[in-house]
Design an enzyme around this catalytic site. Structure first.
Site, short mmCIF file in Angstrom:
data_model
loop_
_atom_site.label_atom_id
_atom_site.label_comp_id
_atom_site.label_asym_id
_atom_site.label_seq_id
_atom_site.Cartn_x
_atom_site.Cartn_y
_atom_site.Cartn_z
N SER A 103 -7.11 17.43 25.97
CA SER A 103 -6.83 16.09 25.46
C SER A 103 -5.39 16.04 24.94
CB SER A 103 -7.86 15.71 24.40
OG SER A 103 -7.79 14.34 24.07
N ASP A 240 -13.57 9.99 32.91
CA ASP A 240 -12.88 10.01 31.62
C ASP A 240 -12.27 8.64 31.35
OD1 ASP A 240 -11.43 10.51 29.34
OD2 ASP A 240 -10.53 12.37 30.08
N HIS A 269 -14.48 13.56 29.60
CA HIS A 269 -13.32 14.05 28.86
C HIS A 269 -13.35 15.56 28.57
CE1 HIS A 269 -9.71 13.25 26.58
NE2 HIS A 269 -10.22 13.78 25.47
#
Length: 291
Positions: A103, A240, A269
C-alpha cells in the site's frame, strides 16, 4: 517433506531506538532477507508461513506504528522514515536486502531503494498506485462506480454509516477504523472482517495524516528512477478499490529499468494474504529469475 520444511520456524523480536521512537521488529523464517516496512505487529499476520521457509522476513515498524516516549514536534518526514529504515537495516547487520512495501509503504520501499541503492537488491511494491493525487483518485472513483458490484457498494454504504461513530470512540485510531470500514473496497471477499488483523497495532496519527494526506498525494515516483537499477516487482489486486487501478501505471512503466507487474485475479488490496499460494509462487519465481 524436506528437512527445512520440518524445522520449526524461529522468531526473533526486539526494538531499535530512533530518537524517542521504539521501532519494533520481528525476524521470521530463513533465506534471503526481505525487509517489510510497516507494522511489526500487523504485517506478520498477512504473509504465509510457507513463505517464511524460503525467505527471512524482517517485519519492522516505521515511526507511524512505533510507541514514543514523547517528543514535541517529532520528525515525520519521508526522509526521516527512510533514515529509520536504514537504521534498522544497519543495526540488524544486513548488507543487501529485498525491500518490500505494501500500500502506501510501497512508496517508502521505492524511495528507500533510490536513496540507499547500495543496500537494495530488489524492490517489491504491493497494492500501490502511482500516487494519491487528485487525478489518480478520480480514476479510482470512476473504476469503483463502473466496476464494483451492487453488493460491494451496499456493504460500503452500510460500513460508512458507522465510520463516524467508530472514529469518535477512538479518534487516535481513526486510521485503523478507516481501514476496517473500507473492507468492501479492500478485500476480494467484501464481507471479510479485517479487525482482528489490527489487534494490538499502535498508530501515531500525525504521521499518517501527513504522509498519506500530503506526501503520497504529491509524490512523483518517476523522479530518480533513471538511476535505480534494482529490479522492481509490482503486485496488484484486480479488485482493489483503495488505490488507482493498474492502467494508471502505464505512463510510468518506461521510467523503470526492470519492472515486472503481476495482477492477482482473486485479490483486492492484500494479495499476499488473499492469494497466498499464488503470491508466494510468483514472488519466489521472480526473485529467482533476478539473481
Amino acid at each position: 517433506m524436506s528437512h527445512l520444511e520440518q524445522m520449526p520456524l524461529t522468531i526473533e523480536r526486539g526494538t531499535i531506538q530512533s530518537g524517542s521512537f521504539s521501532l519494533g521488529y520481528s525476524i521470521e523464517g530463513a533465506g534471503t532477507p526481505v525487509l517489510v516496512i510497516g507494522s511489526a505487529v500487523y504485517y506478520p499476520r498477512v504473509f504465509s508461513q510457507d513463505l517464511r521457509r524460503s525467505l527471512k522476513l524482517i517485519f519492522a515498524d516505521h515511526r507511524g506504528f512505533a510507541p514514543s516516549s514523547g517528543e514535541e514536534n517529532p520528525d515525520y518526514s519521508l526522509e526521516r522514515v527512510l533514515a529509520d529504515i536504514d537504521l534498522v537495516r544497519s543495526r540488524l547487520g544486513l548488507d543487501k536486502i529485498v525491500i518490500l512495501g505494501h500500500s502506501g509503504h510501497g512508496y517508502m520501499a521505492l524511495e528507500y531503494a533510490k536513496a540507499y541503492p547500495q543496500h537494495v537488491s530488489h524492490v517489491v511494491m504491493l497494492a500501490t498506485g502511482p500516487s494519491h493525487s487528485a487525478a489518480h483518485m478520480a480514476v479510482l472513483e470512476r473504476s469503483w462506480q463502473e466496476a464494483a458490484c451492487p453488493e460491494r457498494k451496499a456493504r460500503l454504504d452500510a460500513d460508512m454509516a458507522t465510520l463516524g461513530a467508530a472514529i469518535a470512540a477512538t479518534p487516535e485510531r481513526r486510521f485503523i477504523a478507516y481501514c476496517v470500514k473500507m473492507g468492501a473496497r479492500s478485500w476480494f471477499d467484501h464481507t471479510f472482517d479485517a479487525g482482528p488483523l489490527w489487534d494490538g497495532v499502535h498508530v501515531n496519527m500525525p504521521l499518517f495524516d501527513f504522509m498519506w494526506g500530503e506526501v503520497f498525494r504529491d509524490i512523483d515516483i518517476a523522479k530518480g528512477l533513471d538511476k535505480l537499477n534494482a529490479p522492481v516487482f509490482l503486485g496488484l489486486g484486480r479488485f482493489d478499490y483503495l488505490v488507482a487501478p493498474s492502467p494508471t501505471w502505464d505512463a510510468y512503466r518506461p521510467h523503470f529499468h526492470d519492472l515486472t507487474v503481476r495482477i492477482f485475479d482473486k485479490s483486492s488490496h492484500t494479495p499476499q494474504f488473499e492469494e497466498s499460494d499464488v503470491f508466494d509462487s510468483e514472488l519466489l519465481g521472480w526473485l529467482s529469475s533476478r539473481q
